[in-house]
Motif scaffolding. Sequence first.
Motif, PDB file in Angstrom:
ATOM      1  N   SER A  14      65.761 -14.786 -74.785  1.00 19.54           N
ATOM      2  CA  SER A  14      64.815 -15.687 -75.435  1.00 19.54           C
ATOM      3  C   SER A  14      64.632 -15.388 -76.907  1.00 19.54           C
ATOM      4  O   SER A  14      64.159 -16.222 -77.665  1.00 19.54           O
ATOM      5  CB  SER A  14      63.444 -15.599 -74.744  1.00 19.54           C
ATOM      6  OG  SER A  14      62.860 -14.343 -74.987  1.00 19.54           O
ATOM      7  N   LEU A 186      66.138 -25.403 -73.771  1.00 21.47           N
ATOM      8  CA  LEU A 186      65.770 -24.144 -73.128  1.00 21.47           C
ATOM      9  C   LEU A 186      66.962 -23.202 -73.018  1.00 21.47           C
ATOM     10  O   LEU A 186      66.825 -21.983 -73.188  1.00 21.47           O
ATOM     11  CB  LEU A 186      65.187 -24.425 -71.739  1.00 21.47           C
ATOM     12  CG  LEU A 186      63.786 -25.027 -71.718  1.00 21.47           C
ATOM     13  CD1 LEU A 186      63.437 -25.538 -70.326  1.00 21.47           C
ATOM     14  CD2 LEU A 186      62.748 -23.995 -72.175  1.00 21.47           C
ATOM     15  N   LYS A 189      67.475 -21.756 -76.409  1.00 16.93           N
ATOM     16  CA  LYS A 189      66.388 -20.814 -76.704  1.00 16.93           C
ATOM     17  C   LYS A 189      66.625 -19.495 -75.996  1.00 16.93           C
ATOM     18  O   LYS A 189      66.327 -18.409 -76.536  1.00 16.93           O
ATOM     19  CB  LYS A 189      65.051 -21.425 -76.285  1.00 16.93           C
ATOM     20  CG  LYS A 189      63.823 -20.598 -76.653  1.00 16.93           C
ATOM     21  CD  LYS A 189      62.562 -21.356 -76.287  1.00 16.93           C
ATOM     22  CE  LYS A 189      61.309 -20.627 -76.773  1.00 16.93           C
ATOM     23  NZ  LYS A 189      61.109 -19.350 -76.074  1.00 16.93           N
ATOM     24  N   ALA A 256      63.160 -21.045 -66.898  1.00 20.88           N
ATOM     25  CA  ALA A 256      61.921 -21.251 -67.662  1.00 20.88           C
ATOM     26  C   ALA A 256      60.721 -21.370 -66.730  1.00 20.88           C
ATOM     27  O   ALA A 256      60.810 -21.947 -65.636  1.00 20.88           O
ATOM     28  CB  ALA A 256      62.039 -22.500 -68.516  1.00 20.88           C
ATOM     29  N   GLU A 260      56.907 -22.943 -70.338  1.00 18.11           N
ATOM     30  CA  GLU A 260      58.074 -23.082 -71.229  1.00 18.11           C
ATOM     31  C   GLU A 260      58.746 -24.440 -71.052  1.00 18.11           C
ATOM     32  O   GLU A 260      59.166 -25.076 -72.026  1.00 18.11           O
ATOM     33  CB  GLU A 260      59.066 -21.952 -70.962  1.00 18.11           C
ATOM     34  CG  GLU A 260      58.559 -20.583 -71.356  1.00 18.11           C
ATOM     35  CD  GLU A 260      59.406 -19.451 -70.807  1.00 18.11           C
ATOM     36  OE1 GLU A 260      59.505 -18.406 -71.470  1.00 18.11           O
ATOM     37  OE2 GLU A 260      59.970 -19.613 -69.700  1.00 18.11           O
ATOM     38  N   TRP A 263      56.632 -27.090 -72.656  1.00 12.71           N
ATOM     39  CA  TRP A 263      56.801 -26.996 -74.112  1.00 12.71           C
ATOM     40  C   TRP A 263      58.078 -27.695 -74.553  1.00 12.71           C
ATOM     41  O   TRP A 263      58.077 -28.478 -75.511  1.00 12.71           O
ATOM     42  CB  TRP A 263      56.833 -25.525 -74.534  1.00 12.71           C
ATOM     43  CG  TRP A 263      57.250 -25.310 -75.957  1.00 12.71           C
ATOM     44  CD1 TRP A 263      56.457 -25.356 -77.066  1.00 12.71           C
ATOM     45  CD2 TRP A 263      58.573 -25.027 -76.429  1.00 12.71           C
ATOM     46  NE1 TRP A 263      57.201 -25.120 -78.211  1.00 12.71           N
ATOM     47  CE2 TRP A 263      58.498 -24.914 -77.848  1.00 12.71           C
ATOM     48  CE3 TRP A 263      59.803 -24.851 -75.814  1.00 12.71           C
ATOM     49  CZ2 TRP A 263      59.620 -24.636 -78.629  1.00 12.71           C
ATOM     50  CZ3 TRP A 263      60.926 -24.569 -76.590  1.00 12.71           C
ATOM     51  CH2 TRP A 263      60.824 -24.466 -77.983  1.00 12.71           C
TER      52      TRP A 263
END
Length: 587
Positions: A14, A186, A189, A256, A260, A263
Amino acid sequence: MAGTTDDTSNVARSGRSLTSPAQRASRVQRPVQAEAVPPAKTSTAEAKNVPKKFDDTEGLKVIGVLVGITGLIITIAACISYSLHWDSNEVEAASLDKATALRKMLEWMDKGGAYGALPPSAKVEVRDDLGACKCIRGVVAIADIKAEEIIAEIPFNQTLFTVEGQPQPACTSDAQWPVRLASALLREKAKGPASPFYYYIQSLPDEVLAAVSLDDEDLKRVKYEIGRTKLAAQRPWMQTLHRRCSREAPDLIAHASWHEFRWAVAVVLSRSFALKGVRLESAEGATSADRRGDGSGLVPLMDLLNHNAWFNAFWETAPDGRSTQLKAARHISKGEEVCDSYGRRGNDDLLISYGFVIRDNPSEYMALFDTVDAAIGWLFEQFPCRNIQKDGSIGDVVSRQADCREQVMEAVWKGLEDVKLHEIIEGMKADQSGFYTLDIERMGLFQDGDADTRLIAAFNIAFSHPCFLCESLPAVASAKRQITANFVEALEHAKTRVGILSGVVEAKGSLESDTVEGRTDLAIKLRVLEFLEPFGIDVDVDGVAFGRQLTHQNWTGFNDRERVLEEYNESKLTVLLASFYKTFRLT
C-alpha cells in the motif's frame, strides 16, 4: 503476502503504514528476538586437533563469546539491511504530504511527456485557496489562454484506464463502471512506490464525500424524501459487491477493506472521465495495440478542474488516440479559474457522484411524483366526489365508476404523446449512462419553479375528464353546479392552505379554481405543500402559517458533509418556494 491476515503485510503493497511505529519497530526486531545464536559445533576430528593452549575452560569461553558476538553482529546487520529495504518505501510514503505528492506527480508527468504539467509548457497552476471559503483546490490560469488553445495534454500511459466490453471477474461482471475502475485503482495503490501512479495516488484526498460514504445519520438530515431514497440506495449495493469480491476474487480489489473500497469508488465517481476512441495499448485489459475503444479513466491534473455550468475549458481524445487534450472553450484571462463541465446535472446527481451541490443550479430538478400513474392516483385521492344533499350541502365521499381511473389514464397517456419535454428531461433521455432511467419517468419542478410540462398536461387532462369531474354520478339540474358542488370542499381546502401560507391576505381569493388551468396550478401547489412539511413549513389546524426562510449561509468549507447536506436541502427548498410563490410575492 496476499493471503496473510497480518495487517503489516500490506505496508509494502500500500505504500503506507497500517500499524503504529511501536508495532513496526517490534516487527523489525522480531528476527533478532526469535533467533538465538546457536553454539559453535565442531566435528570430533577438529576437536582433536585443537592446540593444547586453547584447551582450557577460560579459552573456550572467550572463543564462545567471540563467536556469539560475531554472529549477533552479522544477524543485526542483516536485520538492519532487511529493515531498511523493507521499510524505506513506507518511510517515504509516510513523509509525503499532499503538497509534496502533487509536486512529485507533476514532475513525473513532465518527465513522462505530459504537456502543460510544469513550466515552460504550463499555462495553469494548482491552487488550494479557491472559492468563497478560500479552501477549495482547483486550477488557475497563470497566463492568458486563447480560445481552442491546448492547455494540457496527458498521454494515456499516465492515465489509469479501464476498457468497456472486456471480460470481468464474476463478482464485478454485473457492476457498473465505477467499481471496475475503482478495483484498478486499488491494485495500483497496493503496489506502493512500485506503481507508476504512486505520486498521483498519494496526492488524492484521504476522505472523499459521495453518496456511497453517507451513513444513516447523514441520510436522516436529508429533507427531500425522493432524494434521500436515491442517496440511500448507493451504499448497500456497493457493500454487496465488496463482500462478493472479498470472497470470490480478493486479489481483484487488492484485499481492500470496506473503508478502502468505498474510498476508491468515491474517488472514481468524483474524478473520472469517460474517454472515447482510446488507442488500447496502454489500457488495462487491452488485447490489441491496433484497435481503439471506449472506457473510463483517471486523468492526473485534469481531474483537478472544478465544475462550472458556464465552463471555459473542455477535453477530448487526441486524434492519434494516445492522449487526452484539455482545450480552452473561450479566451481565459490570467488569474481566472479554469473549469470544465461535468454535464447538465441536478444536485441529486452532483451529490451522488461528486459530493457537492451548486446553489441556484440551473439544471436543478425536483421530482414530485415517481410516475404518471402515481400523479393521477394522488389527484384522485385529493379531489374525491361527494354526494349532494337535498338541501344542496356537500355529503359523504362516494366512489367514482369502477373504470374511471383507467379512462383517465388512457386519456392522459394519449395526451402526453404530443407534449414537448423540458430541455432538462430531453438531456436525461439523451444520456447513455443509465443513471437517469428512473428520473426520466419522474415529474416535478425545475430550478425556476416551473412545473414539468408532462405534469401540467396530465393534470389538465384529468381536470377536463367527465369521469374525474364526477359527471356520471347522480346529478342536479346544472352540470356546472354539480362540478362546483362536488369539488368545492377539496378546492376550498387547497385554497385555504395555499392562500394562508403565501403570506398574502388576498391570496385565497386570487387563486383560480373555476378553470382547468387554475385547478392544475392549485393542485401542484397543494402537492408542494406536502414536500414543504419536512422543512418545517406548514399550516396548522387553526389555519396559521408557520415556517422558515432560506438561510443561504456562506459555508466555510464544502468538505464538511453536514454543510453539504444542508446546502442540498436549501437547493430543494429554493425550488419548492419558487414554484409555490410563482403567483405571489413573498412578504
